[in-house]
Design a protein around this motif. Structure first.
Motif, mmCIF file in Angstrom:
data_model
loop_
_atom_site.group_PDB
_atom_site.id
_atom_site.type_symbol
_atom_site.label_atom_id
_atom_site.label_comp_id
_atom_site.label_asym_id
_atom_site.label_seq_id
_atom_site.Cartn_x
_atom_site.Cartn_y
_atom_site.Cartn_z
ATOM 1 N N THR A 115 -10.130 -7.096 19.241
ATOM 2 C CA THR A 115 -9.171 -6.867 18.161
ATOM 3 C C THR A 115 -9.808 -7.220 16.825
ATOM 4 N N ALA A 116 -9.369 -6.546 15.785
ATOM 5 C CA ALA A 116 -9.846 -6.827 14.429
ATOM 6 C C ALA A 116 -8.674 -6.633 13.474
ATOM 7 N N GLN A 117 -8.514 -7.599 12.580
ATOM 8 C CA GLN A 117 -7.423 -7.566 11.610
ATOM 9 C C GLN A 117 -7.887 -7.214 10.203
ATOM 10 N N LEU A 118 -9.134 -7.508 9.885
ATOM 11 C CA LEU A 118 -9.654 -7.311 8.533
ATOM 12 C C LEU A 118 -10.812 -6.317 8.538
ATOM 13 N N PHE A 119 -10.946 -5.589 7.436
ATOM 14 C CA PHE A 119 -12.070 -4.683 7.215
ATOM 15 C C PHE A 119 -12.208 -3.627 8.316
ATOM 16 N N VAL A 120 -11.074 -3.116 8.779
ATOM 17 C CA VAL A 120 -11.057 -2.055 9.781
ATOM 18 C C VAL A 120 -10.927 -0.720 9.063
ATOM 19 N N GLU A 121 -11.732 0.244 9.486
ATOM 20 C CA GLU A 121 -11.689 1.580 8.889
ATOM 21 C C GLU A 121 -11.631 2.627 9.985
ATOM 22 N N LEU A 122 -10.737 3.594 9.827
ATOM 23 C CA LEU A 122 -10.672 4.758 10.700
ATOM 24 C C LEU A 122 -11.186 5.942 9.894
ATOM 25 N N ALA A 123 -12.259 6.566 10.362
ATOM 26 C CA ALA A 123 -12.814 7.765 9.723
ATOM 27 C C ALA A 123 -12.424 8.972 10.573
ATOM 28 N N VAL A 124 -11.782 9.947 9.940
ATOM 29 C CA VAL A 124 -11.314 11.138 10.637
ATOM 30 C C VAL A 124 -12.124 12.330 10.160
ATOM 31 N N GLU A 125 -12.801 12.967 11.099
ATOM 32 C CA GLU A 125 -13.586 14.174 10.832
ATOM 33 C C GLU A 125 -13.042 15.291 11.707
ATOM 34 N N PRO A 126 -13.380 16.543 11.432
ATOM 35 C CA PRO A 126 -12.915 17.626 12.295
ATOM 36 C C PRO A 126 -13.347 17.463 13.757
ATOM 37 N N SER A 127 -14.501 16.837 13.987
ATOM 38 C CA SER A 127 -15.029 16.740 15.347
ATOM 39 C C SER A 127 -14.845 15.380 16.012
ATOM 40 N N SER A 128 -14.417 14.346 15.272
ATOM 41 C CA SER A 128 -14.309 13.026 15.890
ATOM 42 C C SER A 128 -13.447 12.063 15.067
ATOM 43 N N LEU A 129 -12.996 11.012 15.743
ATOM 44 C CA LEU A 129 -12.317 9.869 15.133
ATOM 45 C C LEU A 129 -13.227 8.673 15.366
ATOM 46 N N THR A 130 -13.475 7.866 14.335
ATOM 47 C CA THR A 130 -14.330 6.687 14.494
ATOM 48 C C THR A 130 -13.654 5.474 13.885
ATOM 49 N N LEU A 131 -13.385 4.474 14.724
ATOM 50 C CA LEU A 131 -12.853 3.195 14.269
ATOM 51 C C LEU A 131 -14.010 2.230 14.126
ATOM 52 N N SER A 132 -14.106 1.564 12.984
ATOM 53 C CA SER A 132 -15.204 0.632 12.726
ATOM 54 C C SER A 132 -14.646 -0.705 12.254
ATOM 55 N N ALA A 133 -15.223 -1.783 12.807
ATOM 56 C CA ALA A 133 -14.839 -3.143 12.402
ATOM 57 C C ALA A 133 -15.858 -4.122 12.959
ATOM 58 N N SER A 134 -16.131 -5.162 12.207
ATOM 59 C CA SER A 134 -17.013 -6.250 12.665
ATOM 60 C C SER A 134 -18.327 -5.736 13.254
ATOM 61 N N MET A 135 -18.932 -4.781 12.561
ATOM 62 C CA MET A 135 -20.207 -4.200 12.964
ATOM 63 C C MET A 135 -20.145 -3.512 14.330
ATOM 64 N N ARG A 136 -18.970 -3.043 14.724
ATOM 65 C CA ARG A 136 -18.771 -2.259 15.944
ATOM 66 C C ARG A 136 -18.139 -0.927 15.570
ATOM 67 N N SER A 137 -18.443 0.093 16.364
ATOM 68 C CA SER A 137 -17.846 1.412 16.163
ATOM 69 C C SER A 137 -17.329 1.941 17.491
ATOM 70 N N PHE A 138 -16.183 2.582 17.430
ATOM 71 C CA PHE A 138 -15.562 3.185 18.600
ATOM 72 C C PHE A 138 -15.245 4.632 18.236
ATOM 73 N N ARG A 139 -15.901 5.567 18.892
ATOM 74 C CA ARG A 139 -15.795 6.979 18.524
ATOM 75 C C ARG A 139 -15.148 7.779 19.649
ATOM 76 N N ILE A 140 -14.215 8.661 19.252
ATOM 77 C CA ILE A 140 -13.592 9.596 20.188
ATOM 78 C C ILE A 140 -13.917 11.002 19.693
#
Length: 103
Positions: free
Chosen positions: A23-48
């Protein structure tokens, strides 16, 4: 989990997140592109990737607390659940995602 960075033209949203037991509460970013969703926080990335995206689902605790959006997916090697808690109104956020083709 992947370390791929979103492209500069991605739409970006702020909030908090949960990915499996992470879990991350601060400095979380969701980047939405036509081909993917990427959640980034605490130097980790989770891509769908779009081909592994199965839909959106609203989630909350007791119906009123911690209102978020669960991203259902079949992304190989990516944990479940993936939940984003937008800093903006959840319904407006969901409508925005749907308007750009993620529903």
């Amino acid at each position: 989990m992947t370390n791929l960075e979103p492209s500069p033209e991605a739409l970006k949203f702020r909030g908090s997140m949960r990915a499996g037991s992470f879990t991350a509460q601060l400095f979380v970013e969701l980047a939405v592109e036509p081909s993917s969703l990427t959640l980034s926080a605490s130097m980790r990335s989770f891509r769908i990737d779009r081909e592994n995206f199965e839909g959106l689902e609203e989630t909350s605790i007791l119906g009123i607390f911690k209102r978020g959006i669960r991203f259902r997916h079949s992304q190989p090697g990516l944990t479940n659940p993936i939940i984003f808690y937008p800093s903006m109104n959840r319904d407006a956020f969901r409508q925005h995602l749907q308007s750009i083709g993620w529903s």
